[in-house]
Design an enzyme around this catalytic site. Structure first.
Site, PDB file in Angstrom:
ATOM      1  N   GLU A 276       0.833  -1.190   0.000  1.00  0.00           N
ATOM      2  CA  GLU A 276       0.000   0.000   0.000  1.00  0.00           C
ATOM      3  C   GLU A 276       0.872   1.246   0.000  1.00  0.00           C
ATOM      4  O   GLU A 276       1.952   1.254   0.602  1.00  0.00           O
ATOM      5  CB  GLU A 276      -0.917   0.007   1.231  1.00  0.00           C
ATOM      6  CG  GLU A 276      -1.871  -1.194   1.265  1.00  0.00           C
ATOM      7  CD  GLU A 276      -2.766  -1.190   2.494  1.00  0.00           C
ATOM      8  OE1 GLU A 276      -2.564  -0.332   3.379  1.00  0.00           O
ATOM      9  OE2 GLU A 276      -3.666  -2.052   2.559  1.00  0.00           O
ATOM     10  N   HIS A 299      -7.896   1.209   2.237  1.00  0.00           N
ATOM     11  CA  HIS A 299      -7.705   0.801   3.641  1.00  0.00           C
ATOM     12  C   HIS A 299      -8.440   1.748   4.597  1.00  0.00           C
ATOM     13  O   HIS A 299      -7.861   2.309   5.532  1.00  0.00           O
ATOM     14  CB  HIS A 299      -6.223   0.754   3.997  1.00  0.00           C
ATOM     15  CG  HIS A 299      -5.909  -0.178   5.126  1.00  0.00           C
ATOM     16  ND1 HIS A 299      -4.746  -0.892   5.203  1.00  0.00           N
ATOM     17  CD2 HIS A 299      -6.624  -0.527   6.227  1.00  0.00           C
ATOM     18  CE1 HIS A 299      -4.739  -1.630   6.307  1.00  0.00           C
ATOM     19  NE2 HIS A 299      -5.883  -1.430   6.949  1.00  0.00           N
TER      20      HIS A 299
END
Length: 420
Positions: A276, A299
């Protein structure tokens, strides 16, 4: 070795001298909680700090608050000359070197359940959106296409939801799903009492084969990395939906893309990814980009105002309790100890290697100085021991503290307060 973070002449540190550093935009609720408890020396930073910047910033800080992007490494901890506790204002603690913190007598606290409702609500919203094919219809409307067809658009009621991992979030999803009229099946490696009419599946394979929607709520462990791959996706029903709001490495994303492109799966929602971006300035890439009826979110499962407020309140309360009373309830890397505050006497905290005879040596120190032990609580784990001692009748608490710090195996010793 004896604690060198606090000179012997410094006894109970006044609250206005305790420095708190909060990174990554920790909620205002945490600051309000600290202020209400008498802690006012608070520095706030809206972003995460890299290792070198954190090494510089943490000098002289007593309590550090972070979220998920800041990494507290062994190098950072070595530079933290006054640090006594770390608060992770989030669910996980993977971003902290827990063993290195424990070795220095620094407990780490988090808020493992405060975002439960937020994640569960996101799951239910995704189920509705994917069963109705909303991602595609919304994209079409944005470019001027008016598609009112009911093709591939289904109700939630009567569908079977399979929950993999029946912990706090999985159980909350179970309750909400039944309120929507869904049948609920769950699988967990640990036997769990079902909520409502949910039924436990005997195996993961059985759950995958019987579910219209599968949602994952498991931690990242050696057993869960790659939990859902080509074989598992093939066992899911034709047109089924997969949701992963747990950990990024649980699902093989290339295999999921293949299952979507072949038409075997009817939709997917993914909130977590193996890699990420560290910040919004970095470009995000995923094998799932551009696929039909797929929801990708950055997220944000627990990122609601309400959840962040609860996390701020819970984690700051644990830090305050530790600073005020020595309580370590909820610490993830430390023996848990709770002793109520006393109106008089002195309270000492002693962290030591878990070696035979240490408690006897601690008690001998108090006996040597003619103290009456009014209360004592000891907890250990395989590596360290933590004892909280309330003593009365002391003429020189500073001398006692020096003697405790000189004991073999001492990691850290503090005089928390002295009340007469």
């Amino acid at each position: 070795m004896p604690d060198t973070h606090q000179p012997a002449h410094e006894l109970s540190l006044a609250k206005d001298r305790i420095r708190i550093l909060l990174l990554e935009g920790v909620s205002d609720s945490a600051v309000a909680n600290f202020n209400a408890a008498g802690y006012a020396t608070i520095q706030r930073v809206t972003k995460a700090l890299d290792e070198d910047a954190l090494i510089e910033a943490v000098h002289g800080v007593h309590m550090l608050g972070i979220r998920s992007r800041t990494r507290v490494t062994a190098r950072v901890l070595e530079a933290a000359d006054r640090l006594m506790a770390i608060g992770c204002f989030c669910i996980g603690t993977d971003q902290v070197d827990l063993a290195a913190a424990r070795a220095r007598g620094i407990p780490v606290f988090n808020a493992p359940f405060s975002n439960t409702r937020s994640v569960a609500e996101l799951v239910m919203g995704e189920i509705v959106m994917l069963l109705r094919g909303i991602p595609g219809r919304s994209n079409a409307a944005h470019i001027g296409v008016w598609d009112k067809s009911a093709t591939d658009s289904r109700e939630v009621r009567g569908k079977t939801l399979g929950i993999v991992g029946y912990g706090n979030i999985g159980a909350q999803v179970s309750v909400l799903a039944e309120a929507f009229g869904m049948r609920v099946s769950y699988f967990d490696t640990i036997p769990k009492l079902p909520h409502g009419n949910a039924l436990g599946a005997p195996t993961l394979r059985a759950l995958l084969e019987e579910s219209d929607i599968v949602t994952l709520h498991v931690p990242e462990t050696a057993a869960t990395v790659g939990l859902i791959g080509t074989d598992e996706l093939a066992r899911m029903r034709q047109g089924a939906i997969l949701i992963n709001n747990s950990r990024g490495k649980v699902v093989d994303l290339d295999a999921l893309r293949a299952a979507m492109e072949s038409g075997h799966l009817g939709g997917a929602a993914v909130d977590v990814f193996p890699e990420e971006p560290e910040s919004k300035d970095q470009r995000f890439t995923s094998p799932l980009q551009g696929l039909r009826n797929v929801i990708l979110t950055p997220h944000i499962g627990g990122s609601t105002i309400e959840a962040q407020s609860r996390i701020g309140e819970e984690t700051s309360r644990k830090l305050v309790d530790y600073s005020d009373t020595g309580a370590t309830l909820g610490a993830v890397n430390f023996p848990e100890a709770v002793l109520p505050a006393r109106p008089r006497g002195a309270r000492f905290l002693h962290v030591h290697g878990n070696h035979p005879g240490t408690l006897a040596a601690v008690n001998e120190v108090f006996s040597r100085f003619g103290a009456n032990i009014a209360g004592q609580y000891l907890q250990t784990d395989p590596q360290i021991g933590y004892v909280v001692v309330d003593a009365e009748g002391l003429d020189d608490a500073g001398a006692v503290l020096s003697a405790l710090r000189a004991l073999p195996g001492t990691i850290r010793a503090r005089l928390l307060y002295e009340r007469r």
